[in-house]
Enzyme design. Structure first.
Site, PDB file in Angstrom:
ATOM      1  N   LYS A   1      -8.223   5.125 -19.788  1.00 38.97           N
ATOM      2  CA  LYS A   1      -8.555   5.540 -21.138  1.00 38.97           C
ATOM      3  C   LYS A   1      -7.341   5.443 -22.075  1.00 38.97           C
ATOM      4  O   LYS A   1      -6.845   4.356 -22.323  1.00 38.97           O
ATOM      5  CB  LYS A   1      -9.154   6.946 -21.096  1.00 38.97           C
ATOM      6  CG  LYS A   1     -10.250   7.133 -20.034  1.00 38.97           C
ATOM      7  CD  LYS A   1     -11.387   6.135 -20.133  1.00 38.97           C
ATOM      8  CE  LYS A   1     -12.606   6.499 -19.306  1.00 38.97           C
ATOM      9  NZ  LYS A   1     -12.412   6.564 -17.847  1.00 38.97           N
TER      10      LYS A   1
ATOM     11  N   ASP B   1      -7.798  18.143 -16.142  1.00 33.53           N
ATOM     12  CA  ASP B   1      -8.055  16.757 -16.520  1.00 33.53           C
ATOM     13  C   ASP B   1      -7.610  16.603 -17.975  1.00 33.53           C
ATOM     14  O   ASP B   1      -8.234  17.155 -18.891  1.00 33.53           O
ATOM     15  CB  ASP B   1      -9.540  16.445 -16.364  1.00 33.53           C
ATOM     16  CG  ASP B   1      -9.879  14.994 -16.650  1.00 33.53           C
ATOM     17  OD1 ASP B   1      -9.089  14.310 -17.337  1.00 33.53           O
ATOM     18  OD2 ASP B   1     -10.943  14.521 -16.200  1.00 33.53           O
TER      19      ASP B   1
ATOM     20  N   ARG C   1       0.836  -1.198   0.000  1.00 29.14           N
ATOM     21  CA  ARG C   1       0.000   0.000   0.000  1.00 29.14           C
ATOM     22  C   ARG C   1       0.873   1.251   0.000  1.00 29.14           C
ATOM     23  O   ARG C   1       0.558   2.261  -0.626  1.00 29.14           O
ATOM     24  CB  ARG C   1      -0.950   0.005   1.202  1.00 29.14           C
ATOM     25  CG  ARG C   1      -1.737   1.300   1.356  1.00 29.14           C
ATOM     26  CD  ARG C   1      -2.941   1.156   2.304  1.00 29.14           C
ATOM     27  NE  ARG C   1      -2.616   0.422   3.498  1.00 29.14           N
ATOM     28  CZ  ARG C   1      -1.995   0.921   4.589  1.00 29.14           C
ATOM     29  NH1 ARG C   1      -1.596   2.186   4.587  1.00 29.14           N
ATOM     30  NH2 ARG C   1      -1.770   0.170   5.651  1.00 29.14           N
TER      31      ARG C   1
ATOM     32  N   TYR D   1     -16.873  15.570 -17.102  1.00 30.45           N
ATOM     33  CA  TYR D   1     -17.314  14.194 -16.898  1.00 30.45           C
ATOM     34  C   TYR D   1     -18.319  14.131 -15.752  1.00 30.45           C
ATOM     35  O   TYR D   1     -18.099  14.708 -14.680  1.00 30.45           O
ATOM     36  CB  TYR D   1     -16.088  13.321 -16.620  1.00 30.45           C
ATOM     37  CG  TYR D   1     -16.409  11.939 -16.115  1.00 30.45           C
ATOM     38  CD1 TYR D   1     -17.329  11.122 -16.770  1.00 30.45           C
ATOM     39  CD2 TYR D   1     -15.785  11.448 -14.975  1.00 30.45           C
ATOM     40  CE1 TYR D   1     -17.616   9.860 -16.294  1.00 30.45           C
ATOM     41  CE2 TYR D   1     -16.061  10.178 -14.499  1.00 30.45           C
ATOM     42  CZ  TYR D   1     -16.986   9.395 -15.158  1.00 30.45           C
ATOM     43  OH  TYR D   1     -17.277   8.144 -14.682  1.00 30.45           O
TER      44      TYR D   1
END
Length: 384
Positions: free
Chosen positions: A202, A177, A51, A104
């Site tokens: 993406k 973004d 982690r 978005y």
């Protein structure tokens, strides 16, 4: 002075040194949760628990920073996990965000409903209207200017450099973004932005087989805050996901070339069709952001949207009639996808300023043969 390496070279080599033990050209996947320590408090290579750090994730984070020309790259389990982390790093109850009126739907939902419940305020504005943006900023209260360009799904293009100047004049952090453009086409940090966010699912991943998100940050103090939250809250990318993303990035540049050329050809083909009211693609000279896109992008991208004269019935009919363009959410993969934003990716923003008209469909143009894609579109248009 060493010559700055070409973007294509960086995409293949940054953070990807061969394995020193075996000479393997591709670094291994460190599919482990924990690491044996040399002694108490003395770690091997700084790794303690996955982690907190994993060599495969480190390789991806090094690559992400290099792609965007930034100092610090952070990799997350999803784009929204990355967004959530930077919001937590910068905001406290009572703070205010200014974001575009065409972002978005998941981003707006996260800001408006999740962080809104904890006292974070937001305003939406037309980001291409610089005067409106400046007016929307509340001095001392606005902490983030959230920019998405090209925007989703109307492909609006915003002036990153001008917005950065406005934000910085008010002491506001400017976040861009860059998912739709990818670093192959646009470099927001070089234009003055403070933070770049990606859904690596993406174009960076590029093959519709992995979820991921990223932050690229130059400021050391902000990066340290984000890294602490990445460790403390644990929204990290898994080793296999990080490795798949790295593999995708190696072909990013050549893929984007084909995405762009295919989308341009399709946009030009669709212009003037009697069933179509408007084509939203910055590569068309008729697009209001065309000249700006030419200035701040090296290509116009693989995303476009179209609105139908026949309204909702025509849009739905088209979306359900294509074959190569498969009906699905997401974007940026090698295969072409068709999406109906009103009921899919942007269903959560109905009733808000971000509501998407029900006669619009969005195309994620893949890298198939463009003649086949155009034939698929023409067959679907004949059914409208």
């Amino acid at each position: 002075m060493a010559r700055t390496r070409n973007f294509d070279t960086i995409a293949i080599h940054a953070g990807q040194e061969f394995d020193p033990t075996t000479g393997a050209v591709i670094p291994p996947i460190y599919q482990t949760s924990t690491y044996v320590q040399e002694s108490i408090g003395h770690l091997r290579g700084g790794y303690e628990y996955s982690r907190g750090g994993n060599p495969t994730r480190t390789a991806l984070e090094t690559l992400l920073a290099a792609l965007e020309g930034g100092k610090h790259g952070l990799s997350f389990a999803s784009g929204l996990a990355a967004e959530d982390t930077i919001l937590r790093a910068l905001l406290a109850p009572g703070d205010h965000i200014v974001l575009g009126n065409d972002v978005y739907g998941g981003t707006h939902r996260l800001i408006n409903r999740v962080h809104g419940a904890w006292g974070i305020l937001n305003s939406t504005v037309e980001m291409s209207d610089l005067a409106a943006v400046e007016q929307a900023i509340i001095p001392g209260e606005t902490k983030i200017l959230w920019v998405e360009t090209p925007s989703n799904p109307l492909m609006k293009v915003c002036d990153i450099a001008a917005l950065a100047r406005i934000g910085h004049r008010f002491g506001v952090t400017v976040i861009v973004d860059n998912t739709f453009a990818s670093p192959a086409l646009q470099q927001p940090l070089a234009l003055g932005a403070d933070v770049v966010v990606h859904s690596t699912t993406k174009y960076l991943g590029g093959h519709s087989d992995v979820l991921g998100g990223a932050l690229i940050i130059n400021d050391d103090e902000l990066a340290e805050k984000a890294q602490f939250l990445q460790f403390a809250a644990g929204p990290v990318s898994a080793p296999m996901d990080a490795w798949l993303t790295v593999r995708g990035i190696k072909t990013l540049s050549v893929r984007m070339d084909r995405h762009c050329s295919n989308a341009q050809a399709i946009a030009e083909h669709l212009q003037g069709h009697p069933a179509i009211d408007r084509v939203y693609y910055p590569g068309l000279p008729t697009h209001p952001g065309h000249e700006l896109a030419k200035k701040q992008m090296s290509g116009f991208g693989g995303m476009l949207s179209i609105s139908f004269v026949g309204g909702v019935a025509a849009a739905r009919s088209f979306a359900e009639a294509t074959q190569l363009f498969q009906l699905a959410e997401s974007l940026g993969g090698v295969e072409s996808l068709v999406n109906y934003p009103s009921e899919m990716t942007h269903a959560s923003v109905r009733g808000t300023e971000l509501e998407v008209a029900d006669n619009i469909i969005r195309l994620s143009v893949g890298i198939e043969g463009v003649a086949d894609l155009i034939d698929d579109i023409d067959r679907a248009l004949a059914a409208v």
